[in-house]
Design an enzyme around this catalytic site. Sequence first.
Site, short mmCIF file in Angstrom:
data_model
loop_
_atom_site.label_atom_id
_atom_site.label_comp_id
_atom_site.label_asym_id
_atom_site.label_seq_id
_atom_site.Cartn_x
_atom_site.Cartn_y
_atom_site.Cartn_z
N ILE A 12 0.96 -1.18 0.06
CA ILE A 12 0.08 -0.20 0.05
C ILE A 12 0.93 1.40 -0.07
O ILE A 12 0.49 2.14 -0.56
CB ILE A 12 -0.81 -0.05 1.28
CG1 ILE A 12 -1.84 -1.18 1.21
CG2 ILE A 12 -1.75 1.15 1.06
CD1 ILE A 12 -2.55 -1.67 2.61
N ASP A 58 14.98 1.07 10.26
CA ASP A 58 14.20 0.20 11.05
C ASP A 58 13.24 1.54 11.85
O ASP A 58 13.98 2.30 12.49
CB ASP A 58 14.47 -0.55 12.01
CG ASP A 58 13.53 -1.43 12.76
OD1 ASP A 58 12.53 -1.08 13.13
OD2 ASP A 58 13.53 -2.93 12.30
N PHE A 80 2.92 3.44 7.72
CA PHE A 80 2.39 1.91 7.25
C PHE A 80 3.43 0.78 7.62
O PHE A 80 2.94 -0.19 7.86
CB PHE A 80 2.62 1.83 5.36
CG PHE A 80 1.82 2.62 4.80
CD1 PHE A 80 0.61 2.16 4.60
CD2 PHE A 80 2.29 3.92 3.97
CE1 PHE A 80 -0.32 3.12 3.46
CE2 PHE A 80 1.59 4.52 3.19
CZ PHE A 80 0.38 4.10 3.14
N SER A 124 -7.11 -0.78 10.57
CA SER A 124 -7.88 -1.84 9.65
C SER A 124 -9.21 -2.26 10.42
O SER A 124 -9.43 -1.85 11.40
CB SER A 124 -6.88 -3.29 10.10
OG SER A 124 -7.56 -4.47 9.55
N ALA A 125 -9.86 -2.70 9.29
CA ALA A 125 -11.06 -2.91 9.68
C ALA A 125 -11.54 -4.08 10.58
O ALA A 125 -12.53 -4.32 11.17
CB ALA A 125 -12.13 -3.55 8.47
N THR A 126 -10.26 -4.69 10.93
CA THR A 126 -10.31 -5.89 11.93
C THR A 126 -10.38 -5.28 13.39
O THR A 126 -10.85 -6.02 14.15
CB THR A 126 -8.95 -6.61 11.79
OG1 THR A 126 -9.00 -7.88 12.44
CG2 THR A 126 -7.77 -5.78 12.29
N TYR A 149 -2.40 -9.54 15.85
CA TYR A 149 -2.20 -8.53 14.77
C TYR A 149 -3.26 -7.41 14.93
O TYR A 149 -3.13 -6.21 14.98
CB TYR A 149 -2.34 -8.92 13.24
CG TYR A 149 -2.61 -7.97 12.27
CD1 TYR A 149 -1.66 -7.00 11.96
CD2 TYR A 149 -3.89 -7.85 11.48
CE1 TYR A 149 -1.86 -6.01 11.13
CE2 TYR A 149 -4.19 -6.77 10.70
CZ TYR A 149 -3.33 -6.09 10.40
OH TYR A 149 -3.51 -4.98 9.49
N LYS A 153 -3.25 -3.06 16.05
CA LYS A 153 -4.07 -2.07 15.68
C LYS A 153 -5.07 -1.08 16.63
O LYS A 153 -5.10 0.10 16.52
CB LYS A 153 -4.91 -2.38 14.35
CG LYS A 153 -4.22 -2.99 13.09
CD LYS A 153 -3.34 -1.89 12.64
CE LYS A 153 -2.31 -2.55 11.60
NZ LYS A 153 -1.25 -1.54 11.29
#
Length: 335
Positions: A12, A58, A80, A124-126, A149, A153
């Site tokens: 992305i 990093d 990102f 994220s939609a998560t 994960y 977020k």
Amino acid sequence: MKILVTGGTGFIGSHTCVELLNEGNEVVIIDNLYNSQADVVEKIEEITKKSVKFYEGDCCDEAVLEKIFSDHNIDAVIHFAGYKAVGESVQKPIMYYENNLMSTLALCKVMAKYGCKKLVFSSSATVYGNPNSVPIHEDFPLGPTTNPYGTTKLMIEQILRDVFVSDDQWSIALLRYFNPIGAHDSGLIGENPNDIPNNLMPYIVKVANKELPVLHVFGNDYDTHDGTGVRDYIHVVDLAKGHVNAVAKVLKDTGVDAYNLGTGNGYSVLDVVETFKRVNNVDVPYQVDPRRPGDIAECFASTDKALKELGWKAEKGLEEMCKDAWSYVSKVKKV
Ligand code: NAD
Ligand code: UD1
């Protein structure tokens, strides 16, 4: 404007760099190349005919970030950089919490030190967990998340909200992506994982390419129009353009706000398979398997807030997503 893009050589991030450059911005990238290749920088430059400053480093390393901020007057940051594989995060939670959280903390510390308080974050939609209804609105309850994960977020969203509470000069956009697929129409940048993919579109592409024998459709007994899972697939170039608008918003205002970046349309697994076959004239053999644990029946975005406050909406349809995903991989294969 000069924008720092962390994770800018990733899927992305690379598409977003192209759109930022196309709109006349300068771009500085930091990426440790954990999940991308350095030649993506040249591809971005080839597409846009503009140059990019690249730091291999990093984001958890404050010294590298300090070097970047002292070399450049950065106006805003798009963050990102992070690990994103759901299954791997269950196996390696410490690695996920460490990388995703530490990189964000280091970034915010260095941004504050250099007086740059404009941030766009890849959420994220998560974070919505299993929503009670669709379409999903930004003010729906968050969590519980189903894997480390997703929890990173959710935690980062909370951290960034706390940062704003501590200092109202910050301006932060939390962008909740739905299902990004497709590739730039030049065929020069896209998504082509080396491992066996977990996500639908990269798996379809590998089956079409005969690198994998058959697509496993995870369940056809959901309460959806054909029984297979429904998702909001969004073309990565549309998603990238959403970031350009989000940067404009954070540069203009202060505050912290979440936005769904999706199309508002839901397509089933079989809708995607059939469209992919038709527009690319290729075969994608599939078999129906049991449901994947943790999957939900249906997930798609309400897009009203992004339209109203960012002035952005997705333009590209499923056919274009399927064509561009395939043309990128067929082109990579020829090289
Ligand atoms: P990607 O893996 O292609 O890109 C992430 C980039 O970050 C990679 O180039 C990787 O090398 C780099 N990176 C990772 N940790 C780093 C660190 N500590 N320092 C510097 N660079 C580092 O992933 P993507 O699909 O482009 O996703 C970008 C962001 O969007 C991620 O935060 C991801 O969680 C989020 N997101 C992605 C999706 C999706 O479906 N692709 C959906 C929702 C959210
Ligand atoms: C995935 C992530 C989620 C992230 C979202 C957006 C997982 C488990 N979840 O969700 O955290 O927010 O992407 O990027 O990775 N499917 C098959 N066969 C396959 C692969 C998928 O039938 O081989 C089906 C799934 O059951 C689902 C749909 O295709 O119905 C989409 O799956 P996927 O691409 O993995 O995305 P999400 O599950 O929505």
